[in-house]
Motif scaffolding. Sequence first.
Motif, PDB file in Angstrom:
ATOM      1  N   PHE A 581      23.685  47.894  43.130  1.00  0.00           N
ATOM      2  CA  PHE A 581      22.996  47.333  41.974  1.00  0.00           C
ATOM      3  C   PHE A 581      23.585  45.965  41.707  1.00  0.00           C
ATOM      4  O   PHE A 581      24.615  45.594  42.271  1.00  0.00           O
ATOM      5  N   VAL A 582      22.924  45.218  40.885  1.00  0.00           N
ATOM      6  CA  VAL A 582      23.379  43.860  40.597  1.00  0.00           C
ATOM      7  C   VAL A 582      24.017  43.843  39.215  1.00  0.00           C
ATOM      8  O   VAL A 582      23.355  44.148  38.232  1.00  0.00           O
ATOM      9  N   PRO A 583      25.275  43.528  39.150  1.00  0.00           N
ATOM     10  CA  PRO A 583      25.988  43.689  37.892  1.00  0.00           C
ATOM     11  C   PRO A 583      25.746  42.584  36.871  1.00  0.00           C
ATOM     12  O   PRO A 583      26.244  42.666  35.761  1.00  0.00           O
ATOM     13  N   LEU A 584      25.063  41.546  37.261  1.00  0.00           N
ATOM     14  CA  LEU A 584      24.788  40.522  36.250  1.00  0.00           C
ATOM     15  C   LEU A 584      23.463  39.857  36.564  1.00  0.00           C
ATOM     16  O   LEU A 584      23.058  39.778  37.717  1.00  0.00           O
ATOM     17  N   LEU A 585      22.773  39.425  35.565  1.00  0.00           N
ATOM     18  CA  LEU A 585      21.536  38.693  35.772  1.00  0.00           C
ATOM     19  C   LEU A 585      21.737  37.255  35.316  1.00  0.00           C
ATOM     20  O   LEU A 585      21.580  36.313  36.077  1.00  0.00           O
ATOM     21  N   ASP A 586      22.104  37.103  34.089  1.00  0.00           N
ATOM     22  CA  ASP A 586      22.286  35.771  33.537  1.00  0.00           C
ATOM     23  C   ASP A 586      23.506  35.121  34.189  1.00  0.00           C
ATOM     24  O   ASP A 586      24.602  35.681  34.181  1.00  0.00           O
ATOM     25  N   GLY A 587      23.311  33.974  34.777  1.00  0.00           N
ATOM     26  CA  GLY A 587      24.450  33.269  35.369  1.00  0.00           C
ATOM     27  C   GLY A 587      24.642  33.530  36.845  1.00  0.00           C
ATOM     28  O   GLY A 587      25.489  32.917  37.477  1.00  0.00           O
ATOM     29  N   PHE A 588      23.832  34.431  37.409  1.00  0.00           N
ATOM     30  CA  PHE A 588      23.979  34.688  38.838  1.00  0.00           C
ATOM     31  C   PHE A 588      23.173  33.666  39.646  1.00  0.00           C
ATOM     32  O   PHE A 588      23.686  33.059  40.585  1.00  0.00           O
ATOM     33  N   LEU A 589      21.921  33.473  39.284  1.00  0.00           N
ATOM     34  CA  LEU A 589      21.100  32.468  39.967  1.00  0.00           C
ATOM     35  C   LEU A 589      21.019  31.243  39.071  1.00  0.00           C
ATOM     36  O   LEU A 589      20.557  31.323  37.931  1.00  0.00           O
ATOM     37  N   VAL A 590      21.480  30.117  39.582  1.00  0.00           N
ATOM     38  CA  VAL A 590      21.597  28.925  38.729  1.00  0.00           C
ATOM     39  C   VAL A 590      21.041  27.689  39.442  1.00  0.00           C
ATOM     40  O   VAL A 590      20.890  27.656  40.651  1.00  0.00           O
ATOM     41  N   ASN A 591      20.781  26.688  38.638  1.00  0.00           N
ATOM     42  CA  ASN A 591      20.417  25.378  39.158  1.00  0.00           C
ATOM     43  C   ASN A 591      21.687  24.668  39.625  1.00  0.00           C
ATOM     44  O   ASN A 591      22.689  24.640  38.917  1.00  0.00           O
ATOM     45  N   VAL A 592      21.638  24.118  40.816  1.00  0.00           N
ATOM     46  CA  VAL A 592      22.851  23.528  41.398  1.00  0.00           C
ATOM     47  C   VAL A 592      23.406  22.404  40.530  1.00  0.00           C
ATOM     48  O   VAL A 592      24.611  22.345  40.252  1.00  0.00           O
TER      49      VAL A 592
END
Length: 1095
Positions: A581-592
């Motif tokens: 499972f993915v333990p975080l959503l916010d802050g995992f995929l970000v704008n470089v």
Amino acid sequence: MNVNQSIPPVPPFGQPQPVYPGYHQSSYSGQSGSTAPAIPYGAYNGPVPGYQQTLPQGISRAPPSSGAPPASTAQAACGQVAYGQFGQGDVQNGPSSTVQMQRLPGSQPFGSPLAPVGSQPAVLQPYGPPPTSAQVTAQLAGMQISGAVAPAPPSSGLGYGPPTSLASASGSFPNSGLYGSYPQGQASPVSQAQGHPRIQTPQRSAPSQASSFTPPASGGPRLPSMTGPLLPGQGFGGPSVSQPNHVSSPPPQALPPGTQITGPLGPPPPMHSPQQPGYQPQQNGSFGSTRGPQPNYGSPYPAAPTFGSQPGPPQPLPPKRLDPDAIPSPIQVIEDDRNNRGTEPFVTGVRGQVPPLVTTNFLVKDQGNASPRYIRCTSYNIPCTSDMAKQAQVPLAAVIKPLARLPPDEASPYVVDHGESGPLRCNRCKAYMCPFMQFIEGGRRFQCCFCSCINDVPPQYFQHLDHTGKRVDAYDRPELSLGSYEFLATVDYCKNNKFPSPPAFIFMIDVSYNAIRTGLVRLLCEELKSLLDFLPREGGAEESAIRVGFVTYNKVLHFYNVKSSLAQPQMMVVSDVADMFVPLLDGFLVNVNESRAVITSLLDQIPEMFADTRETETVFVPVIQAGMEALKAAECAGKLFLFHTSLPIAEAPGKLKNRDDRKLINTDKEKTLFQPQTGAYQTLAKECVAQGCCIDLFLFPNQYVDVATLSVVPQLTGGSVYKYACFQVENDQERFLSDLRRDVQKVVGFDAVMRVRTSTGIRAVDFFGAFYMSNTTDVELAGLDGDKTVTVEFKHDDRLNEESGALLQCALLYTSCAGQRRLRIHNLALNCCTQLADLYRNCETDTLINYMAKFAYRGVLNSPVKAVRDTLITQCAQILACYRKNCASPSSAGQLILPECMKLLPVYLNCVLKSDVLQPGAEVTTDDRAYVRQLVTSMDVAETNVFFYPRLLPLTKSPIESTTEPPAVRASEERLSNGDMYLLENGLNLFLWVGASVQQGVVQSLFSVSSFSQITSGLSVLPVLDNPLSKKVRGLIDSLRAQRSRYMKLIVVKQEDKLEMLFKHFLVEDKSLSGGASYVDFLCHMHKEIRQLLS
Ligand SMILES: [Zn+2]
């Protein structure tokens, strides 16, 4: 790709540029890719409510089906039922409602600033039903596997030809030799091992062959169509060339279309005798026990294996040796085509035109048919009836590269916006508006060119017709005048009826002991810091819309929160890999750009954090699972870049064991080496496809990692696999970083579906490539880049008509790098014929070989390799026999007559037959074979051409000031001069061969050493020296690399050096060490097969 055109750019769309400013001429850039920004094309006054596009069928992504799973035959074959415990539920989009929340990630006590933090509960998706391999097995129905399968040879290797002695030789090869062979510690040089003979240079003047024949006069008659390179076969070490066995025939007068080869084509002994378990060990020539006359058809090579079954008394003195210069030369054919067709642009306005060869530089002008850069066909004139097609046995196939990159002087497809109503389509077959649709009734209706259905023209699309029945705006609309164009898709074409978010890239880095030890992790993290600035962008966009995320792993996974507001990245560890499972959503995929400081900090810390790791075990499936779940949670498509080092043996789903077993080679069980070990990978791949999650896998193995299994997910998701065996930073970083940069920067279409429609009479029946299919028509591609091709085979389902011809329309629905949903359309019209001669006059051998190689490489999954080889030989013989019988003028059976367009079919097919997948040398590992197998699956025609028949370029023959590539020579040892140097490349490998008698000045200029003996064998970088020769050679190497999609590492090979063995593997006209026939021998064999079919 032929990108070196000097012809100025010509807008393919003529004058309307100023009139229709909406057309965008995008400039070509390797960075920003080939897709034009979607500038709406306001050709008519917006959508009219009266015309509402109904929910498109076919090409649109249908809601994921939860219906009955396709049959899973591969499961049984793999003997794995490992995931029977998973539910049969809907595995598709969106968070499942059955959320399990009981797990918390563990924390990891790394003494780094990354504080482990708690994580959110998991969202668990049940696994879906096992995937199908139906399309794989269905294939074999079409294969005519004939005859009894030969019994397996003894595992000792006897009967499998000579190379057993080489098994221990790979240690003398440099890392990443062929595909990166593993050095074996105990290795000894190829010579003398276990008493096996050293491979000799050919002794061309075998008196026993030469004696009974009259040497040809030097100016002897030659066939115009068979002029080989006029270089005498210059040998090194041997006497100067005389061609004692050349017996040529008078030039034929009566048979213009074909190529005749007359002469010593007496019946050779059988190539594959059903009683024979493979090839016999070499018995004759300069070593072995029988030194008598060559028992066969006079192979010029002492190492000739006996193809027959008589190791005993020598057969009657063989007839004449066929002169290599008298048989069709690939080099000559390539040169002729360059000279004849490289000067004029290829204009696509005429139906059924055969394009120039892939080896010719030419400019394409789209005048209504797709450029050959997008679609190439095996034949541009197809038989009207299936009976004719069956008689000829010429496969009808198209090799399609929907997102092909174009050279700078050719424009990317225009983007057409039909507004809210969406692209105009046929109501019945759903084909898209194209130049072949026929407008009738004053323009109020149109008749579909694919299914003949009469459709109303929607009011907003109405236009008057001119006196020829053509719409007056035909040349103002790409979809009415061009072969290739794009439509902006409406929301109907989007998953869940929602426009997509921009895609994401997730970098997933193995940080186990091996990855750290080799310096890989440090190198990669350093590179990513700058590479992230070059994510694909669209058109003139200032920054990429793609978001990024980072995961590291060994047997647990570490996720990183790199939110821009954080001072330091945060790590979250998930150790429960059984239920990812993915333990975080916010802050995992970000704008470089927004998170640059945090990302840089993370990339600085990763190598330090794991510097002292002792963990050697890794997981694999849970890593992809995690990336896919992350994309799912973010509701976007994307790509996972996986950097992986070892066989995943840690306890987790997809755990593998080492099942490599070379003893299986040449047995009925050989196919298991190519099959995945467990079905878990296919199951996962299917989930990834549903999410639009594409996987690019970078492998850095020190030993067997089971590429056949690990490549399943990249393969089914449209991804790529790269392999760097025994990776060492100092030796391999240039290759790895070049590949990585190109891979990260290349334009990709995501979440794609491709459909090929055809006019009545033929239909697409089979597909080859890196994709997934859940039904028989839609090719699903989680990702598709500009290098990937899909090969499509067609069969008749009705009679075709010479007058109307046959039409193909390939429609690719995809999400662009910026998140725009688009349809790319390619149209191609072909001729149809009632005379077989027309078929044979309009074939393209390079494309045929592309198809046949893919067909064979898929066949090895299910059939013994020998059966696959026999099928290819039989098919080739049938194709040529049908020509001989129906198209060539009567002549003596002693003549081999080849169709002009197919005169290279035997030589190229022989290269496929003796390729590493179908006839491996002893130095080729199981992983190498699996790797090549999956690479070839997605290759375009140019790539398969050079891969199977490498280019061999002499370096000192052409004037030093010449800036063009020197003319190639044939890939045979007898074309090598020991006073010259040669570059050899096949798209994956690059060699610089140095003859032993190269002038001292040349050696000094290129290597900065004073003599041949001082050149370092295996050198991979040439010194940068300020002299014309050094500049020229290095420039040529750069130019060759620039033409290929993967970086080719250079290996310097000295004549007579042990490394030369590696090089000779690529001299494909010669007999191979693994028992593959020489070109001459194979041609004789083919002739015999043809004669048998005709008698
Ligand atoms: Zn239709």
